[in-house]
Scaffold this active site. Structure first.
Site, PDB file in Angstrom:
ATOM      1  N   ASP A  50       0.220  -4.688  10.460  1.00  0.00           N
ATOM      2  CA  ASP A  50      -0.534  -4.819   9.208  1.00  0.00           C
ATOM      3  C   ASP A  50      -1.632  -5.861   9.356  1.00  0.00           C
ATOM      4  O   ASP A  50      -2.801  -5.621   9.020  1.00  0.00           O
ATOM      5  CB  ASP A  50       0.397  -5.262   8.069  1.00  0.00           C
ATOM      6  CG  ASP A  50       1.472  -4.249   7.718  1.00  0.00           C
ATOM      7  OD1 ASP A  50       1.256  -3.481   6.764  1.00  0.00           O
ATOM      8  OD2 ASP A  50       2.514  -4.234   8.391  1.00  0.00           O
ATOM      9  N   THR A 119       4.747   0.646   5.670  1.00  0.00           N
ATOM     10  CA  THR A 119       5.246  -0.428   6.540  1.00  0.00           C
ATOM     11  C   THR A 119       6.766  -0.406   6.655  1.00  0.00           C
ATOM     12  O   THR A 119       7.320  -0.606   7.741  1.00  0.00           O
ATOM     13  CB  THR A 119       4.777  -1.802   6.028  1.00  0.00           C
ATOM     14  OG1 THR A 119       3.343  -1.841   6.044  1.00  0.00           O
ATOM     15  CG2 THR A 119       5.310  -2.917   6.903  1.00  0.00           C
ATOM     16  N   LYS A 221       2.075  11.004   1.366  1.00  0.00           N
ATOM     17  CA  LYS A 221       2.350  11.909   0.247  1.00  0.00           C
ATOM     18  C   LYS A 221       1.139  12.784  -0.072  1.00  0.00           C
ATOM     19  O   LYS A 221       1.263  13.989  -0.269  1.00  0.00           O
ATOM     20  CB  LYS A 221       2.770  11.109  -0.987  1.00  0.00           C
ATOM     21  CG  LYS A 221       4.096  10.376  -0.828  1.00  0.00           C
ATOM     22  CD  LYS A 221       4.405   9.587  -2.083  1.00  0.00           C
ATOM     23  CE  LYS A 221       5.635   8.710  -1.932  1.00  0.00           C
ATOM     24  NZ  LYS A 221       5.417   7.548  -1.037  1.00  0.00           N
TER      25      LYS A 221
END
Length: 305
Positions: A50, A119, A221
């Site tokens: 990240d 994550t 999604k």
């Protein structure tokens, strides 16, 4: 290249930046030390991927477009040691910019970055849920986006070529994937894997799905919709943020779909807007209004814009 509109150059640079970030994600995963930090709350983690990917993306875009406003989930500074000369994607530059976006200036653009969406799934080795997201907004509207899947094809074996990049611009189209037809007489809804609650479930139940696909990552999604694997993404919760939805929304819109809050209101992406999507998300490739009409009033009353 010099004749391309600024917006298309920013998209072309974002595709290359996402590709570079994906290489970094794979390198960190291969190294084995994910550098996990618990940010507090349910499944709210940060990893070295990240942090490093956001620094890389910021450095790459800031070096080429110094007046861009870049907002990232991790609020990491640009990495001065990063290779800021990642170039531009030729496929993007080959496309004509829509007339309405040809004269856009850097000061009108806000870039929203989720350097590693999914994550929690990354830490659990559910690698097909993981994406790198870059969204490009002009005057507060999502107009272009990049979704990179660093581990696409990872189940094909140790020698498989990993990764793919999907990108799109409203008025140009969406590229980098194969769309399939949804089964007849089905109603497939995708939603959260790990942040469900009564409001989310009540909203989904009102639509009478034949299947509920619970997966991680907002980018993942929306990809289910883009690829024709689900009819709608339903999330009646304030859990996701602007960096989760900007890029995916733009790509979905480029295909003729729509992403709004549960009231049907458009999301805003201008500088200074609040980060959380406080009134949730309803997204669909078609018949978006039907899905909005099925949201129970009790859910709408709880989900304030």
């Amino acid at each position: 290249m010099s004749s391309a509109a600024l917006l298309m150059k920013v998209v072309a640079s974002s595709v290359r930046a996402a590709d570079k970030a994906a290489e970094l994600v794979r390198k960190i995963m291969k190294g084995g030390d994910l550098g996990i930090i618990d940010k507090g709350g349910l499944n709210n983690f940060q990893t070295e991927a990240d942090r490093s990917c956001e620094r890389l993306i910021r450095a790459t875009l800031a070096a080429q477009y110094p007046n861009l406003k870049i907002i990232g989930e991790e609020d990491e500074a640009a990495d001065a040691s990063s290779d800021a000369k990642s170039g531009m994607d030729d496929d993007v530059l080959s496309k004509a910019c829509p007339e309405s976006l040809k004269d856009v200036k850097e000061e009108q653009i806000v870039v929203w970055v989720d350097p590693l969406d999914g994550t929690a799934e990354f830490t659990q080795n559910l690698l097909d849920h993981v994406t790198v997201l870059i969204g490009i907004a002009v005057d507060g509207k999502a107009v272009a986006g990049v979704i990179n899947q660093p581990f696409y094809n990872y189940k094909a074996g140790p020698d498989a070529t990993l990764g793919r990049t999907i990108w799109g611009v409203v008025g140009v189209g969406a590229f980098g994937f194969q769309r399939q037809e949804l089964p007849a007489d089905s109603m497939i809804i995708t939603t959260t894997r790990s942040h469900s609650n009564k409001l989310v479930n009540d909203c989904i139940d009102s639509m009478k799905p034949t299947e509920v696909m619970r997966v991680g990552g907002a980018g993942n999604k929306v990809l289910k919709l883009i690829e024709g694997k689900a009819h709608a993404y339903v999330f009646a919760s304030p859990g996701c943020k602007k960096w989760d939805t900007c890029g995916p929304e733009a790509i979905l819109h480029a295909l003729g779909g729509k992403l709004t809050d549960v009231h049907g209101n458009a999301l805003q992406y201008h500088n200074g807007v609040k980060f959380p999507n406080t009134a949730g998300v309803i997204a669909a490739c078609s018949q978006h209004e039907w899905f909005i009409s099925k949201v129970p009033q009790s859910v709408k009353d709880e989900m304030k814009p």
